[in-house]
Design an enzyme around this catalytic site. Sequence first.
Site, short mmCIF file in Angstrom:
data_model
loop_
_atom_site.label_atom_id
_atom_site.label_comp_id
_atom_site.label_asym_id
_atom_site.label_seq_id
_atom_site.Cartn_x
_atom_site.Cartn_y
_atom_site.Cartn_z
N GLU A 53 30.17 50.90 37.45
CA GLU A 53 29.92 49.69 38.26
C GLU A 53 29.22 48.64 37.41
O GLU A 53 28.29 48.94 36.67
CB GLU A 53 29.07 50.05 39.49
CG GLU A 53 29.89 50.72 40.55
CD GLU A 53 29.11 51.06 41.81
OE1 GLU A 53 27.98 50.58 41.96
OE2 GLU A 53 29.65 51.81 42.63
N ASP A 197 49.03 32.21 42.70
CA ASP A 197 49.22 33.66 42.73
C ASP A 197 50.54 33.92 42.01
O ASP A 197 51.61 33.73 42.58
CB ASP A 197 49.26 34.12 44.20
CG ASP A 197 49.57 35.61 44.32
OD1 ASP A 197 49.96 36.23 43.32
OD2 ASP A 197 49.42 36.14 45.44
N LYS A 226 54.18 44.15 38.09
CA LYS A 226 55.52 43.65 38.44
C LYS A 226 56.22 43.27 37.14
O LYS A 226 56.43 44.14 36.30
CB LYS A 226 55.41 42.51 39.45
CG LYS A 226 54.76 42.97 40.78
CD LYS A 226 54.79 41.89 41.83
CE LYS A 226 54.29 42.37 43.17
NZ LYS A 226 52.83 42.26 43.35
#
Length: 410
Positions: A53, A197, A226
């Site tokens: 984290e 986007d 993608k």
Amino acid sequence: MGIIGKTDSQIEKIIQQEADRQEYELNLIASENIVSQAVMAAQGSILTNKYAEGYPARRYYGGCEYVDQAEDLAIERAKKLFKVEYANVQPHSGSGANMAAYFAVLNPGDRILAMDLSHGGHLTHGAAVSFSGKLYDFAHYGLSPETERIDLNQVEALAKKHRPKLIVAGASAYPRIIDFKGFSQIAKSVNALFMVDMAHIAGLVATGVHPSPVGFADLITSTTHKTLRGPRGGLILSSERYAKAIGSQIFPGIQGGPLMHVIAAKAIAFKEALGQSFTDYQKQVVKNASALAFVMMERGYKLISGGTDNHMVLVDFSQKDISGKDAEERLGRAGITVNKNTIPNEKRGPFVTSGIRIGLPLVTSRGMDEKASKRIAGFICDVLDDQENIEITAGKVKDLCLQYPLYKGK
Ligand code: DSN
């Protein structure tokens, strides 16, 4: 029996069945791809054991000296690939990247102008069922009924009417070049921020095959799996100006520990994307989509906007006696995977639809060229023309897949 089978034979069997499906069927889902074996290995690596984290050199856990190096490499390569000042490689997904981008610059209730889902936008661009539609006040632009392309005059008129704080460009189902410069001029004229986007076209953008939003957009979000052909995950890019706000929205705003095995895989994918062969690949994706579009139009199928400039085509069945759902199911029986898709001014429901979306990134990763893409178009038309052709086409699909193995030399 493999390593998985020793512990869980059921999951091993499922993985093997999915491997066979991917190997012997034609996958034309526009948002899917085949990662390299290096990317896959990193995702299955020991880095999955590590909590980290925070950000490199600013972690809430000890023992991060090696995963820090992996994240630094991913960041540096993403910045080089897209020529940006700031990259956040921690988003677990594209939806999370969009959420963090909105949170970084907006307050709940603020107005956003984005593309309508049924015209090709995304759930996180203001669909009522998404967090985005629940938290923000969205207005939507769509495609021009005449050209079936984004009409910047409509975008400008809506921007003037609604005075959004943010304008979003980018789509899940749009086969044409998006004019990011034009959008940014409209955003400036109404004092709105501009976000792109680019999830679907990130690989095309990285290689200059689609114009880049860098220099025009304040915030850029993407997925990495993608056309970019990396592991499943998200990415946010910007200038230094928004770095702090984005960083604190991803962590601790909406995420906890980053997936360090996925971040290492992103670093590998970005390295691959910086090579010449990746540019050649992206050019071939576009050539293959055009070849498929050409044959389908010749065979009497209507394509949204009359063709494609990118990696996908959208077929419009509104004048045909077949729905998107029927077409998806029929093609599936022939070993061809596509997804049903709404078309502009959709008359059928979202589970039925009047269109299908066909993407070429994955079959191009198998090495298929324009000739193979034209054959695929022929298979699709044969099956759509007549169900009697399903069985014979399934055999041809399998033969073509055998010629282009998913992983050569496996
Ligand atoms: N909308 C999905 C797709 O394009 O397939 C991604 O979220």
